[in-house]
Design an enzyme around this catalytic site. Sequence first.
Site, PDB file in Angstrom:
ATOM      1  N   HIS A   1       6.730  -0.667   0.627  1.00 36.94           N
ATOM      2  CA  HIS A   1       7.735   0.402   0.536  1.00 36.94           C
ATOM      3  C   HIS A   1       8.952  -0.064  -0.268  1.00 36.94           C
ATOM      4  O   HIS A   1       9.388   0.616  -1.204  1.00 36.94           O
ATOM      5  CB  HIS A   1       8.168   0.816   1.948  1.00 36.94           C
ATOM      6  CG  HIS A   1       9.246   1.840   1.979  1.00 36.94           C
ATOM      7  ND1 HIS A   1       8.998   3.188   2.121  1.00 36.94           N
ATOM      8  CD2 HIS A   1      10.606   1.728   1.891  1.00 36.94           C
ATOM      9  CE1 HIS A   1      10.133   3.854   2.107  1.00 36.94           C
ATOM     10  NE2 HIS A   1      11.138   2.990   1.981  1.00 36.94           N
ATOM     11  N   GLU A   2       9.498  -1.223   0.103  1.00 38.32           N
ATOM     12  CA  GLU A   2      10.686  -1.719  -0.583  1.00 38.32           C
ATOM     13  C   GLU A   2      10.387  -2.117  -2.021  1.00 38.32           C
ATOM     14  O   GLU A   2      11.245  -1.986  -2.896  1.00 38.32           O
ATOM     15  CB  GLU A   2      11.284  -2.905   0.188  1.00 38.32           C
ATOM     16  CG  GLU A   2      11.731  -2.581   1.607  1.00 38.32           C
ATOM     17  CD  GLU A   2      12.720  -1.422   1.681  1.00 38.32           C
ATOM     18  OE1 GLU A   2      13.443  -1.182   0.684  1.00 38.32           O
ATOM     19  OE2 GLU A   2      12.773  -0.762   2.732  1.00 38.32           O
TER      20      GLU A   2
ATOM     21  N   HIS B   1      10.993   0.863  -4.268  1.00 35.42           N
ATOM     22  CA  HIS B   1      12.394   1.018  -4.666  1.00 35.42           C
ATOM     23  C   HIS B   1      12.771  -0.018  -5.732  1.00 35.42           C
ATOM     24  O   HIS B   1      13.402   0.313  -6.743  1.00 35.42           O
ATOM     25  CB  HIS B   1      13.319   0.816  -3.451  1.00 35.42           C
ATOM     26  CG  HIS B   1      13.202   1.881  -2.399  1.00 35.42           C
ATOM     27  ND1 HIS B   1      13.294   3.228  -2.689  1.00 35.42           N
ATOM     28  CD2 HIS B   1      13.035   1.788  -1.049  1.00 35.42           C
ATOM     29  CE1 HIS B   1      13.186   3.920  -1.562  1.00 35.42           C
ATOM     30  NE2 HIS B   1      13.014   3.071  -0.558  1.00 35.42           N
TER      31      HIS B   1
END
Length: 448
Positions: A22-23, A26
């Site tokens: 997920h990170e 980003h």
Amino acid sequence: MNSVFGSVFWLLVTLGVLVTFHEFGHYWVARRCGVKVLRFSVGFGKAIWKRIGKDGTEYQVAMIPLGGYVKMLDAREGEVDPALAGQEFTAKPVWQRIAIVAAGPGFNLIFTLFAFWLMFLVGKPDVAPVITAAPQSIAAEAGVRTGDRILSVDGHEMATWSDSMDAIANAMLGREPTALRVRGTDGGERLLTLPLQQLPAGQPIDQYFDKLGMKLAPLPAIAATVTPGDPAQQAGMQGGDKLVSVNGKPVADFDDFAQQVKRDAPKSPRFVIGIERAGQPMSLTVTAAWKSEEGRPKQWLIGIRPPQPEQALVRYGPVKAMQASLESTWISTTNTFNMIGKMLTGQASTKNLSGVIGIAQVANASASMGIGWFFSFLAMVSLSLAILNLMPIPVLDGGWLLYYLIELVKGSPVSERAMMAGQYVGLVMLFTLMGLAFYNDIHRFLPS
């Protein structure tokens, strides 16, 4: 592996993989948009490992593994060196900021597709959906007979027990009559209707299943294998013997036999077991032993195992697996939104929510069932993270997306005061949701 240790271990594996992915979404999009990333953290709090990359980003693993973050150069958090002004987050066009924020949930969605693809590629061992119905249950009322095989639920073909139960669980949330096509032991097909409208609104899904009363068909009363050196083998029992009676009481199926032994052994561990071998009736005297097996707590055992239920394994080649992955992701997404909608309207109970404890238990259980099951679990948790993060709750990605979409429409950023108010509201909503999920986890441990 010890269940507590296993639950903690597989929870850490699950969160480590999914939070990192997920990170990274980003991080990767931020870098492509020219934003300077100051820190990439898996976990919160004090760092237990860190290093500085060639790009100047600090990479770390922190002590609290319940999430992570990507810290970018941001003028809202302090002065920015004029030389780095072009790499500052808020200086970027709004569409780039939207892309950066949406990338986290987007990468979770990509991981969902990948995990489902791996699941279909390696296969997920399951059992065939051969069923029976408890007396006076909804399934019995619908006409389910012992030995019926589920062919489809609501028009969707089913090959395994778990897929059938997932489809029925989703239908329960709507509490509407649901079509069930089955094939009986005589080979004939029947179209039944499960009257799920009889289910009361707002109850947990496990209570709905109790009322449905649909279970796997019982295993026949046959000693499929006899453990060498255990009481049954010492008494002369052989693999394939049909179990007819226990102390003169007839046996309906293997579970009935096991329950009789478990119930009567504390009174007297000595049993007269009636069997049938090659069509000939026989009687054997077996003395049960109080012992532990495979690390489980001690219980009365005689050393026989039942026949294996009919196995079902869905496995595809790479291309077919990708098609199946896309279908599973779409179905799981619509089912998740359906459940959220039902909970918001009070038609489904919020007791269906699970927190970290529940996730840890399922992680351990799925890992123990095989790599295919664990891939399936990872896919579902990753999808849930994507959907949760896209909800328009301030402090979550969805809240920031809402702010930026408003900015896109009105042509100017949302005021700092409005953002701060939204953050407080978002924190309250998030902690309320987490508290409810944690309460549900604890409540499941308590006696009903």
